[in-house]
Design a protein around this motif. Structure first.
Motif, PDB file in Angstrom:
ATOM      1  N   ILE A  84       0.832  -1.199   0.000  1.00  0.00           N
ATOM      2  CA  ILE A  84       0.000   0.000   0.000  1.00  0.00           C
ATOM      3  C   ILE A  84       0.864   1.245   0.000  1.00  0.00           C
ATOM      4  N   GLY A  85       0.554   2.168  -0.895  1.00  0.00           N
ATOM      5  CA  GLY A  85       1.314   3.394  -1.036  1.00  0.00           C
ATOM      6  C   GLY A  85       0.654   4.578  -0.357  1.00  0.00           C
ATOM      7  N   PRO A  86       1.324   5.723  -0.383  1.00  0.00           N
ATOM      8  CA  PRO A  86       0.827   6.904   0.339  1.00  0.00           C
ATOM      9  C   PRO A  86      -0.461   7.473  -0.210  1.00  0.00           C
ATOM     10  N   GLN A  87      -0.791   7.217  -1.476  1.00  0.00           N
ATOM     11  CA  GLN A  87      -1.975   7.838  -2.064  1.00  0.00           C
ATOM     12  C   GLN A  87      -3.285   7.324  -1.465  1.00  0.00           C
ATOM     13  N   LEU A  88      -3.267   6.182  -0.815  1.00  0.00           N
ATOM     14  CA  LEU A  88      -4.507   5.715  -0.194  1.00  0.00           C
ATOM     15  C   LEU A  88      -4.954   6.632   0.935  1.00  0.00           C
ATOM     16  N   ALA A  89      -4.018   7.318   1.561  1.00  0.00           N
ATOM     17  CA  ALA A  89      -4.384   8.280   2.602  1.00  0.00           C
ATOM     18  C   ALA A  89      -4.482   9.693   2.059  1.00  0.00           C
ATOM     19  N   PHE A 144       0.416   4.033  -5.262  1.00  0.00           N
ATOM     20  CA  PHE A 144       1.738   4.544  -5.619  1.00  0.00           C
ATOM     21  C   PHE A 144       1.676   5.325  -6.925  1.00  0.00           C
ATOM     22  N   GLU A 145       2.587   6.267  -7.083  1.00  0.00           N
ATOM     23  CA  GLU A 145       2.939   6.769  -8.399  1.00  0.00           C
ATOM     24  C   GLU A 145       4.215   6.037  -8.795  1.00  0.00           C
ATOM     25  N   LEU A 146       4.205   5.363  -9.934  1.00  0.00           N
ATOM     26  CA  LEU A 146       5.304   4.471 -10.278  1.00  0.00           C
ATOM     27  C   LEU A 146       6.627   5.204 -10.463  1.00  0.00           C
ATOM     28  N   ALA A 196      -0.251  -3.488 -10.455  1.00  0.00           N
ATOM     29  CA  ALA A 196      -0.029  -2.172  -9.865  1.00  0.00           C
ATOM     30  C   ALA A 196      -1.114  -1.233 -10.369  1.00  0.00           C
ATOM     31  N   GLY A 197      -1.877  -0.655  -9.442  1.00  0.00           N
ATOM     32  CA  GLY A 197      -2.833   0.371  -9.810  1.00  0.00           C
ATOM     33  C   GLY A 197      -2.104   1.686  -9.990  1.00  0.00           C
ATOM     34  N   GLN A 198      -2.357   2.372 -11.085  1.00  0.00           N
ATOM     35  CA  GLN A 198      -1.594   3.577 -11.406  1.00  0.00           C
ATOM     36  C   GLN A 198      -2.487   4.576 -12.122  1.00  0.00           C
ATOM     37  N   LEU A 199      -2.505   5.805 -11.633  1.00  0.00           N
ATOM     38  CA  LEU A 199      -3.220   6.857 -12.339  1.00  0.00           C
ATOM     39  C   LEU A 199      -2.516   7.169 -13.648  1.00  0.00           C
ATOM     40  N   MET A 200      -3.289   7.582 -14.642  1.00  0.00           N
ATOM     41  CA  MET A 200      -2.707   7.985 -15.912  1.00  0.00           C
ATOM     42  C   MET A 200      -1.684   9.101 -15.683  1.00  0.00           C
ATOM     43  N   THR A 250      10.619  -6.314 -16.362  1.00  0.00           N
ATOM     44  CA  THR A 250      11.529  -6.453 -15.230  1.00  0.00           C
ATOM     45  C   THR A 250      10.942  -7.236 -14.072  1.00  0.00           C
ATOM     46  N   ALA A 251       9.617  -7.194 -13.883  1.00  0.00           N
ATOM     47  CA  ALA A 251       9.046  -7.867 -12.716  1.00  0.00           C
ATOM     48  C   ALA A 251       7.687  -8.482 -12.988  1.00  0.00           C
ATOM     49  N   ALA A 252       7.302  -8.611 -14.258  1.00  0.00           N
ATOM     50  CA  ALA A 252       6.018  -9.219 -14.633  1.00  0.00           C
ATOM     51  C   ALA A 252       4.838  -8.519 -13.954  1.00  0.00           C
ATOM     52  N   ILE A 253       4.927  -7.200 -13.785  1.00  0.00           N
ATOM     53  CA  ILE A 253       3.855  -6.425 -13.170  1.00  0.00           C
ATOM     54  C   ILE A 253       2.969  -5.840 -14.260  1.00  0.00           C
ATOM     55  N   SER A 254       1.674  -6.099 -14.174  1.00  0.00           N
ATOM     56  CA  SER A 254       0.702  -5.526 -15.098  1.00  0.00           C
ATOM     57  C   SER A 254       0.100  -4.278 -14.465  1.00  0.00           C
ATOM     58  N   ILE A 255      -0.108  -3.243 -15.269  1.00  0.00           N
ATOM     59  CA  ILE A 255      -0.595  -1.968 -14.747  1.00  0.00           C
ATOM     60  C   ILE A 255      -2.082  -1.823 -15.007  1.00  0.00           C
ATOM     61  N   PHE A 256      -2.810  -1.582 -13.931  1.00  0.00           N
ATOM     62  CA  PHE A 256      -4.220  -1.217 -14.004  1.00  0.00           C
ATOM     63  C   PHE A 256      -4.281   0.295 -13.962  1.00  0.00           C
ATOM     64  N   TRP A 257      -4.761   0.908 -15.044  1.00  0.00           N
ATOM     65  CA  TRP A 257      -4.802   2.363 -15.115  1.00  0.00           C
ATOM     66  C   TRP A 257      -6.077   2.860 -14.449  1.00  0.00           C
ATOM     67  N   GLY A 258      -5.918   3.437 -13.268  1.00  0.00           N
ATOM     68  CA  GLY A 258      -7.060   3.934 -12.520  1.00  0.00           C
ATOM     69  C   GLY A 258      -6.663   4.234 -11.089  1.00  0.00           C
ATOM     70  N   SER A 259      -7.556   4.815 -10.340  1.00  0.00           N
ATOM     71  CA  SER A 259      -7.293   5.138  -8.942  1.00  0.00           C
ATOM     72  C   SER A 259      -7.396   3.875  -8.086  1.00  0.00           C
TER      73      SER A 259
END
Length: 396
Positions: free
Chosen positions: A90-95, A305-307, A336-340, A363-372
């Motif tokens: 969990i990253g800082p953006q949740l708070a 997170f912001e990546l 990884a959930g990531q804002l545009m 690098t880590a087989a991480i798929s990005i979900f674009w959204g909050s």
């Protein structure tokens, strides 16, 4: 419109423009198609578009870049969650959902304390905090962050929650978190705390996850990362209870970058993140073995997170990328959930999106979900409810 236009043009142009814009929010494409719809009219040249948008997109639909992944990957992560084989990070953006981001605080501090360095650094909290720690002292940016967040929370919620000005920061988070979870069934903390997961890793210094877990009827155990030698003196659950094993009923909440209730534990400045990277990479035992195992042998879910943020990059390069067991980790879905990317921060948003997707997948087989984070939790909650229906019908 560049001048007076006929109502006939408006009657044909506006419906064509709005209908096309609904498809994907690309305003220049909608403009081109609508102009094509009136090209036979004498005033066809009147409609014109002025835009600061580099991508031409004024909104986007949350999800993965490949629409086929929307069902498959959400279904996969929901399955791992149900089996207790998922580790949320969990990253800082949740708070920060209601407060903006750390970029806003960095800009406030840069202006208030006359930050003298490059303009692009004025939105990076770690750089500005580094300046304040040298200009004042080590504790100053930590005290300032706690007080700044406290004032922002009071300003944001004073209309809906009374008597906030008498509460300290952790009490504010406790009160506001309870309010948010009660009003929003898709609050990310509420959704994550309800799942049968044994380990939560957080780069968020607030107590909101802990409070959400307690509200969900669990007994969370808080553990802080000893990312420098000064923190070695902190008590540990693994010393008090050598046989402790995280469970869904008594989950481990592992704070990577410190906690607000102990400001000296916060990783905040640029030097702090460098120290974290060096110390954790050089001394793997600073991360408990049970946490290292979870990172290597479970599905990882990054939210908040912001990546491109220094905190995520530190986490990624110290714990995720070099971790032994990466081959095991590729057996699981990683999301990884990531804002545009913000259009005022990148030159070519579409290319930036493709670059981020390719880099983290390779690098880590991480798929990005674009959204909050909330967008992802809406999709996750729907899939969890769908997965639960067959079990209820079978009497489980």
């Amino acid at each position: 419109m560049q001048g007076n236009v006929s109502m006939r043009l408006i009657e044909r142009f506006v419906p064509a423009f709005c209908q096309e814009l609904q498809h994907d929010g690309v305003i220049d494409a909608a403009m081109a198609i609508a102009r094509g719809a009136v090209r036979d009219m004498p005033d066809h040249w009147m409609p014109v578009l002025y835009s600061r948008l580099k991508s031409g997109r004024i909104w986007y639909v949350p999800g993965f870049a490949d629409e086929r992944d929307n069902v498959e990957k959400i279904e996969a992560i929901a399955g791992y969650i149900g089996d207790g084989l998922c580790t949320p990070i969990i990253g800082p953006q949740l708070a920060e959902t209601r407060l903006g981001t750390s970029r806003m605080i960095a800009r406030m501090w840069a202006e208030r304390y006359r930050y003298p360095m490059e303009s692009y650094e004025r939105e990076q909290l770690a750089y500005v905090a580094q300046f304040l720690s040298i200009k004042h002292d080590y504790r100053f940016p930590r005290r300032s962050l706690i007080e700044t967040l406290r004032q922002l929370l009071i300003e944001e919620y004073h209309d809906v929650l009374p008597d906030l000005d008498r509460l300290d920061l952790l009490e504010l988070y406790r009160t506001i978190g309870r309010h948010e979870r009660a009003r929003d069934p898709f609050d990310p903390y509420r959704v994550l705390a309800a799942q049968p997961l044994p380990i939560y890793i957080t780069a968020n210094a607030s107590n909101m996850l802990n409070e959400a877990l307690i509200e969900a009827g669990k007994q969370p155990v808080i553990e802080l990362c000893r990312w420098n030698e000064d923190l070695d003196r902190l008590p540990s659950i693994f010393e008090r209870e050598p046989d402790y094993r995280p469970s869904a009923e008594r989950p481990l909440v592992f704070h990577l970058f410190g906690s607000f209730d102990q400001p000296e534990t916060l990783a905040l400045t640029e030097d702090d993140y460098f120290d974290f990277l060096i110390n954790i990479t050089g001394e793997r035992e600073r991360i408990p073995a049970i946490v290292r195992d979870a990172l290597a042998d479970s599905a990882l879910l990054f939210l908040g997170f912001e990546l491109e943020d220094i905190g995520f990059r530190t986490l990624f390069h110290s714990l995720i990328k070099p971790l032994r067991g990466a081959s095991r980790r590729r057996r699981y879905v990683q999301i990884a959930g990531q804002l545009m990317p913000r259009e005022d921060q990148v030159l070519q948003p579409d290319r930036a999106i493709r670059y981020l997707e390719a880099y983290f997948h390779d690098t880590a087989a991480i798929s990005i979900f674009w959204g909050s984070p909330r967008d992802f939790c809406v999709a996750l909650a729907a899939q969890l409810a769908e997965s639960d229906r067959p079990r209820r019908r079978r009497g489980f």
